[in-house]
Write a protein that holds these residues in place. Structure first.
Motif, PDB file in Angstrom:
ATOM      1  N   ASP A  26       0.808  -1.219   0.000  1.00 39.23           N
ATOM      2  CA  ASP A  26       0.000   0.000   0.000  1.00 39.23           C
ATOM      3  C   ASP A  26       0.841   1.269   0.000  1.00 39.23           C
ATOM      4  O   ASP A  26       0.393   2.311  -0.478  1.00 39.23           O
ATOM      5  CB  ASP A  26      -0.932   0.015   1.211  1.00 39.23           C
ATOM      6  N   LYS A  27       2.045   1.218   0.530  1.00 40.20           N
ATOM      7  CA  LYS A  27       2.869   2.428   0.616  1.00 40.20           C
ATOM      8  C   LYS A  27       3.531   2.795  -0.710  1.00 40.20           C
ATOM      9  O   LYS A  27       4.093   3.875  -0.834  1.00 40.20           O
ATOM     10  CB  LYS A  27       3.913   2.276   1.714  1.00 40.20           C
ATOM     11  N   ILE A  28       3.452   1.945  -1.725  1.00 38.06           N
ATOM     12  CA  ILE A  28       4.030   2.251  -3.042  1.00 38.06           C
ATOM     13  C   ILE A  28       3.020   3.048  -3.848  1.00 38.06           C
ATOM     14  O   ILE A  28       1.891   2.625  -4.040  1.00 38.06           O
ATOM     15  CB  ILE A  28       4.430   0.963  -3.773  1.00 38.06           C
ATOM     16  N   LYS A  29       3.442   4.209  -4.331  1.00 38.75           N
ATOM     17  CA  LYS A  29       2.555   5.090  -5.082  1.00 38.75           C
ATOM     18  C   LYS A  29       2.910   5.163  -6.562  1.00 38.75           C
ATOM     19  O   LYS A  29       2.037   5.379  -7.396  1.00 38.75           O
ATOM     20  CB  LYS A  29       2.568   6.508  -4.480  1.00 38.75           C
ATOM     21  N   PHE A  76      16.255  -0.929 -15.062  1.00 37.14           N
ATOM     22  CA  PHE A  76      15.989  -0.948 -13.625  1.00 37.14           C
ATOM     23  C   PHE A  76      14.525  -0.630 -13.375  1.00 37.14           C
ATOM     24  O   PHE A  76      13.820  -0.115 -14.232  1.00 37.14           O
ATOM     25  CB  PHE A  76      16.881   0.054 -12.880  1.00 37.14           C
ATOM     26  N   ILE A  77      14.089  -0.951 -12.161  1.00 40.04           N
ATOM     27  CA  ILE A  77      12.739  -0.623 -11.693  1.00 40.04           C
ATOM     28  C   ILE A  77      12.899   0.247 -10.464  1.00 40.04           C
ATOM     29  O   ILE A  77      13.682  -0.063  -9.565  1.00 40.04           O
ATOM     30  CB  ILE A  77      11.937  -1.897 -11.352  1.00 40.04           C
ATOM     31  N   ARG A  78      12.174   1.332 -10.428  1.00 42.38           N
ATOM     32  CA  ARG A  78      12.208   2.230  -9.275  1.00 42.38           C
ATOM     33  C   ARG A  78      10.790   2.387  -8.734  1.00 42.38           C
ATOM     34  O   ARG A  78       9.875   2.706  -9.484  1.00 42.38           O
ATOM     35  CB  ARG A  78      12.782   3.591  -9.664  1.00 42.38           C
ATOM     36  N   CYS A  79      10.645   2.149  -7.444  1.00 41.40           N
ATOM     37  CA  CYS A  79       9.358   2.302  -6.769  1.00 41.40           C
ATOM     38  C   CYS A  79       9.458   3.493  -5.829  1.00 41.40           C
ATOM     39  O   CYS A  79      10.379   3.577  -5.018  1.00 41.40           O
ATOM     40  CB  CYS A  79       9.014   1.053  -5.969  1.00 41.40           C
ATOM     41  N   TYR A  80       8.520   4.417  -5.947  1.00 39.86           N
ATOM     42  CA  TYR A  80       8.478   5.594  -5.103  1.00 39.86           C
ATOM     43  C   TYR A  80       7.443   5.357  -4.003  1.00 39.86           C
ATOM     44  O   TYR A  80       6.284   5.062  -4.283  1.00 39.86           O
ATOM     45  CB  TYR A  80       8.097   6.828  -5.916  1.00 39.86           C
ATOM     46  N   LEU A  81       7.862   5.512  -2.764  1.00 40.92           N
ATOM     47  CA  LEU A  81       6.986   5.289  -1.621  1.00 40.92           C
ATOM     48  C   LEU A  81       6.287   6.578  -1.231  1.00 40.92           C
ATOM     49  O   LEU A  81       6.701   7.675  -1.614  1.00 40.92           O
ATOM     50  CB  LEU A  81       7.782   4.739  -0.441  1.00 40.92           C
ATOM     51  N   GLU A  82       5.237   6.456  -0.423  1.00 43.73           N
ATOM     52  CA  GLU A  82       4.454   7.627  -0.042  1.00 43.73           C
ATOM     53  C   GLU A  82       5.220   8.566   0.891  1.00 43.73           C
ATOM     54  O   GLU A  82       4.886   9.740   0.974  1.00 43.73           O
ATOM     55  CB  GLU A  82       3.134   7.194   0.596  1.00 43.73           C
ATOM     56  N   GLY A  84       8.327   9.444   0.465  1.00 46.27           N
ATOM     57  CA  GLY A  84       9.383  10.090  -0.302  1.00 46.27           C
ATOM     58  C   GLY A  84      10.587   9.206  -0.580  1.00 46.27           C
ATOM     59  O   GLY A  84      11.454   9.577  -1.371  1.00 46.27           O
ATOM     60  N   LYS A  85      10.664   8.056   0.031  1.00 43.83           N
ATOM     61  CA  LYS A  85      11.785   7.147  -0.204  1.00 43.83           C
ATOM     62  C   LYS A  85      11.599   6.419  -1.529  1.00 43.83           C
ATOM     63  O   LYS A  85      10.505   6.382  -2.076  1.00 43.83           O
ATOM     64  CB  LYS A  85      11.902   6.147   0.938  1.00 43.83           C
ATOM     65  N   GLN A  86      12.699   5.826  -2.012  1.00 44.97           N
ATOM     66  CA  GLN A  86      12.671   5.111  -3.283  1.00 44.97           C
ATOM     67  C   GLN A  86      13.286   3.728  -3.103  1.00 44.97           C
ATOM     68  O   GLN A  86      14.206   3.549  -2.300  1.00 44.97           O
ATOM     69  CB  GLN A  86      13.465   5.862  -4.346  1.00 44.97           C
ATOM     70  N   ILE A  87      12.785   2.775  -3.853  1.00 46.61           N
ATOM     71  CA  ILE A  87      13.364   1.436  -3.905  1.00 46.61           C
ATOM     72  C   ILE A  87      13.853   1.231  -5.332  1.00 46.61           C
ATOM     73  O   ILE A  87      13.076   1.348  -6.274  1.00 46.61           O
ATOM     74  CB  ILE A  87      12.334   0.361  -3.530  1.00 46.61           C
TER      75      ILE A  87
END
Length: 167
Positions: A26-29, A76-82, A84-87
């Motif tokens: 849920d925290k991935i936007k 690459f794949i980048r996931c932005y969290l709610e 402000g952090k990134q994976i």
């Protein structure tokens, strides 16, 4: 059926889309995939986008999905969290199945959470529901409805036996 035209039209069927395994936390936007269309090190990323990205979009309607073609040397794949952090996930020289398995373990919901959410979605707490396992056993318990015929006999005008009888 016009939607069954083109490359691999099976990808546009509801059965295929709902069969996706990856449900993001849920925290991935925002979920973005960057890859090139040329080169052997991008083959897995290109296949992942072709086969699995429609399923990810279907299973995660609240997540923005972006694809970036021909902008980076390595995929690459980048996931932005709610918060402000990134994976950042490196998918260089990986097959589409390896990419999916890695994403299932890192950014996907576990099977336990998915089962708990499915049970919560099935919960029958809607006041309009009645019957066994609900708040009301019978429709007659709702205000304004006709009472049960076992408790109060219906007027003859409301009974089909008398209404449709030959006179």
């Amino acid at each position: 059926m016009p939607f069954m035209i083109g490359r691999a039209p099976i990808r546009r069927t509801a059965k295929y889309l709902s069969a996706g395994k990856l449900v993001l936390k849920d925290k991935i936007k925002i979920f973005s995939v960057a890859y090139n269309i040329m080169g052997k090190n991008n083959a897995g990323a290109k296949d992942f986008v072709f086969w699995y990205l429609p399923q990810i979009q279907y299973k995660n309607p609240d997540v923005q999905v972006a694809t970036l073609k021909n902008l980076t040397p390595t995929p690459f794949i980048r996931c932005y969290l709610e918060d402000g952090k990134q994976i950042l996930v490196d998918i260089d020289n990986k097959s589409k199945e390896d990419i999916l398995e890695h994403l299932l373990h890192t950014v996907g919901k576990s099977k336990d959470i998915l089962e708990a959410e499915a049970i919560a979605a099935e919960k029958k707490d809607n006041p309009a529901n009645f019957g066994a396992g609900c708040d009301r056993a019978c429709m007659c318990e709702i205000y304004g409805q006709v009472p049960c015929s076992g408790v109060v006999t219906l007027p003859k005008a409301m009974r089909g036996k008398f209404k449709n009888a030959d006179r």
